[in-house]
Write a protein that holds these residues in place. Structure first.
Motif, short mmCIF file in Angstrom:
data_model
loop_
_atom_site.label_atom_id
_atom_site.label_comp_id
_atom_site.label_asym_id
_atom_site.label_seq_id
_atom_site.Cartn_x
_atom_site.Cartn_y
_atom_site.Cartn_z
N CYS A 110 0.83 -1.20 0.00
CA CYS A 110 0.00 0.00 0.00
C CYS A 110 0.87 1.26 0.00
O CYS A 110 0.64 2.20 -0.77
N GLU A 111 1.87 1.27 0.87
CA GLU A 111 2.72 2.46 0.99
C GLU A 111 3.51 2.72 -0.29
O GLU A 111 3.71 3.88 -0.69
N LYS A 114 1.00 4.06 -2.85
CA LYS A 114 0.60 5.42 -2.46
C LYS A 114 1.71 6.41 -2.73
O LYS A 114 1.46 7.53 -3.21
N ARG A 115 2.94 6.03 -2.43
CA ARG A 115 4.08 6.93 -2.62
C ARG A 115 4.18 7.39 -4.08
O ARG A 115 4.52 8.54 -4.35
N CYS A 117 1.56 6.94 -6.52
CA CYS A 117 0.29 7.29 -7.17
C CYS A 117 -0.44 8.46 -6.51
O CYS A 117 -1.19 9.18 -7.20
N ALA A 118 -0.26 8.66 -5.21
CA ALA A 118 -0.96 9.78 -4.55
C ALA A 118 -0.60 11.13 -5.16
O ALA A 118 -1.48 11.98 -5.34
N TRP A 128 -5.64 10.92 -1.49
CA TRP A 128 -5.60 9.46 -1.29
C TRP A 128 -6.75 9.11 -0.35
O TRP A 128 -6.85 9.64 0.75
N LEU A 132 -8.30 3.54 1.70
CA LEU A 132 -7.01 2.94 1.36
C LEU A 132 -5.92 3.40 2.32
O LEU A 132 -4.74 3.42 1.96
N ASN A 133 -6.32 3.76 3.51
CA ASN A 133 -5.35 4.15 4.55
C ASN A 133 -4.42 2.96 4.82
O ASN A 133 -4.86 1.90 5.26
N CYS A 134 -3.15 3.15 4.56
CA CYS A 134 -2.20 2.03 4.64
C CYS A 134 -2.06 1.47 6.05
O CYS A 134 -1.69 0.29 6.22
#
Length: 294
Positions: A110-111, A114-115, A117-118, A128, A132-134
């Motif tokens: 996830c992280e 997110k790193r 794509c956010a 984000w 989808l909170n990692c």
């Protein structure tokens, strides 16, 4: 969408065999959810490497029409090629594999997604999402779906990232317009780009070092330009993809700006069969740009 089945799925199944009997939890899961084929209309996850998914899914979507509708909103982000594992991450939630227990994505997966794509989502004004909170996902030592791609921290190559600014091949321009563009930008270079693979996921591109002709280097040293442009090929996946238009190789005139430690390409022209471009490049050697008003 490309097929991403194989080692990661086999590894997951192996872990489950080692995990032991699912017991009461499996019984509850069978009562409260059902297995359904992943439909063709679910473009995000169809042909992901397994054929059945659980409903409700891990995002609490309870019907297939709802899953299809909600998952389709992520297709534009996937097209931006912001991370090679984005599809696996999203499908692990939208279309969880039909097993006796729920398997969530690992927090590190996830992280990583997110790193990359956010920031792309932020370009278009989307944060984000909290769903989808990692921090909600399990740590790597627990049973979970891990990243498939090489860790960007241990890779010699930076993870591709799409830019906020789209770039496309310029349509037909006059020689004068091309010269004005070359004057307005920090650098202009004639280059040949080679595609290393033809997959539908993130493609790798190389600069042909024997085909680099610097027209304008601006604040950069001429010797710096090949390395800077290779960095651009590595990190601005969407821009390069748009320029290449599915071809294996091509010659282009690219121009752009120097921003701190990287170059940003603003304009790209295909060299082949572009008479106005050829004329502009011939005239460039003796062309005098107007004074820039500071």
């Amino acid at each position: 969408p490309s097929r991403l089945g194989g080692p990661w799925l086999l590894g997951l199944l192996a872990c489950l065999l080692l995990w032991g009997s699912p017991g009461a939890w499996a019984s509850y899961l069978r009562r409260s959810s059902s297995c359904m084929p992943i439909p063709h209309r679910m473009a995000l996850c169809y042909d992901i490497g397994y054929s059945e998914m659980r409903i409700p899914n891990l995002l609490e979507h309870e019907t297939m029409p709802e899953v299809i509708q909600q998952s389709s909103s992520w297709l534009p982000l996937l097209a931006r090629e912001c991370h090679p594992d984005a599809r696996i991450f999203l499908c692990s939630l939208f279309a969880p594999i039909c097993l006796d227990r729920s398997i969530y994505p690992c927090r590190s997966l996830c992280e990583a997604v997110k790193r990359s794509c956010a920031p792309v989502m932020a370009c278009y004004g989307y944060p984000w999402p909290e769903i989808l909170n990692c921090n909600k996902f399990p740590a790597d030592h627990e049973l979970c779906i891990a990243a498939v791609s090489t860790d960007e921290n241990s890779s010699s190559r930076r993870m591709p990232r799409a830019s906020c600014k789209d770039c496309e091949l310029e349509e037909v321009s006059t020689a004068r317009e091309i010269l004005e563009n070359l004057c307005a930008n920090d650098f202009a270079v004639k280059i040949r780009i080679l595609r290393k693979n033809m997959t539908t996921t993130i493609s790798d591109f190389d600069l042909d070092p024997s085909r680099v002709e610097v027209l304008k280097h601006g604040p950069l040293l001429r010797t710096e330009i090949p390395a800077r442009l290779q960095q651009w090929l590595d990190i601005d996946a969407t821009c390069v993809h748009n320029i290449m238009r599915g071809t294996h190789a091509g010659v282009f005139i690219v121009s752009g700006e120097v921003q701190s430690d990287k170059v940003v390409v603003n304009k790209a022209y295909a060299w082949q069969k572009n008479r106005n471009l050829h004329q502009a490049v011939r005239r460039w050697k003796h062309h005098r740009c107007p004074e820039q008003v500071g």
